[in-house]
Design an enzyme around this catalytic site. Structure first.
Site, short mmCIF file in Angstrom:
data_model
loop_
_atom_site.label_atom_id
_atom_site.label_comp_id
_atom_site.label_asym_id
_atom_site.label_seq_id
_atom_site.Cartn_x
_atom_site.Cartn_y
_atom_site.Cartn_z
N LYS A 1 -0.55 4.81 4.62
CA LYS A 1 -1.50 3.89 5.27
C LYS A 1 -1.09 3.67 6.72
O LYS A 1 0.08 3.40 7.02
CB LYS A 1 -1.56 2.56 4.52
CG LYS A 1 -2.62 1.61 5.09
CD LYS A 1 -2.88 0.45 4.17
CE LYS A 1 -3.87 -0.54 4.77
NZ LYS A 1 -5.19 0.06 5.06
N HIS B 1 0.83 -1.20 0.00
CA HIS B 1 0.00 0.00 0.00
C HIS B 1 0.87 1.25 0.00
O HIS B 1 2.07 1.18 0.21
CB HIS B 1 -0.93 0.02 1.22
CG HIS B 1 -2.09 -0.91 1.10
ND1 HIS B 1 -2.01 -2.25 1.41
CD2 HIS B 1 -3.38 -0.70 0.71
CE1 HIS B 1 -3.19 -2.82 1.21
NE2 HIS B 1 -4.03 -1.90 0.78
#
Length: 263
Positions: free
Chosen positions: A161, A157
């Site tokens: 995040k 990600h």
């Protein structure tokens, strides 16, 4: 017409959810909440054009939900915020769509307890894209045939995040583990780490990666890799708004994307 509220309305996901509410039939934006941009028109903040819905302070949520006749709130924030919001929303008799991840068991119990206590409905899912929920079903079937293979999950990600591993990676691990009657989870490896009958889970963070999830089934002389890649956060936002429409006809209690896709 379903009246929808959005928490974290100034954030990246909040803005996308608002865009999708505007596009879809049968639902309209009735309230918006955040800790910033309070009093501003949420459409101007989201750059969708004036919507005549001002961003309200989360401290005023109960009053605003009642006055705006909101039926459902979509919450993609952070775990502590969702835990604080859920009892307020449920206490107002309003349904919830929760896309926040990273809950502890205690936090999850608090959220579910508030929903059950107040007799409202909620969809709680780590991922609202249709594709990733099909991905879970494929993993379930594959695990039945490859139960003796080594299983590793790698997720990647963007560098902002907040939680790791991702909720989607954890859901994938849980789906496989339940299919195989229970497996231990190992998070990354360092030093001397001989492999046991476990599921390895690994998190990568970098750049602007929206969300990649790869599950590796490795046996002697061969391996199978099953992968889902999200190209845009709009897949999550669109699915969440569809869930908000679906829940209008759902019974009280906790629901998942399986319930939505199966209906």
């Amino acid at each position: 017409m379903i009246n929808a509220g959005v928490t974290g309305a100034s954030g990246r996901m909040g803005k996308l959810i608002i865009e999708n509410i505007i596009k879809m039939e049968g639902i309209q934006l009735s309230s918006a909440f955040d800790l910033m941009n309070i009093g501003k028109d949420v459409g101007e903040v989201a750059q969708t054009g004036k919507l005549d819905v001002n961003i309200s302070d989360v401290a005023d949520m109960a009053t605003v939900l009642k006055e705006s006749k909101t039926n459902v709130v979509i919450d993609f924030t952070i775990a502590p915020a969702t835990v604080a919001n859920a009892p307020v929303v449920a206490g107002a008799g309003v349904d919830l769509i929760i896309g926040t991840t990273g809950f502890s068991d205690e936090q999850r119990a608090t959220i579910e307890g508030a929903i059950i206590k107040n007799g409202t409905s909620a969809v709680i899912s780590p991922n609202y894209s249709v594709g990733v929920n099909v991905f879970f079903k494929i993993l379930q079937e594959t695990a039945k045939y490859l139960s003796e293979y080594d299983i590793e999950i790698i997720e990647a990600h963007h560098n902002q995040k907040k939680d790791a591993p991702s909720g989607t990676a954890m859901k994938a691990a849980e789906v496989i583990s339940e299919t195989l009657g229970g497996k231990d989870f190992v998070y990354g490896r360092e030093g001397l780490a001989p492999r046991d009958k476990e599921i390895g889970i690994h998190a990568v963070r970098g750049g602007d990666i929206v969300g990649d999830h790869t599950v590796l089934f490795a046996g002697d002389g061969e391996r199978i890799e099953i992968k889902h890649q999200a190209h845009s956060r709009n897949a999550f936002a669109s699915g969440a708004v569809k869930a908000a429409i679906w829940i209008n006809n759902a019974g009280p209690g906790i629901h998942t994307m399986d319930d939505i896709l199966g209906s």
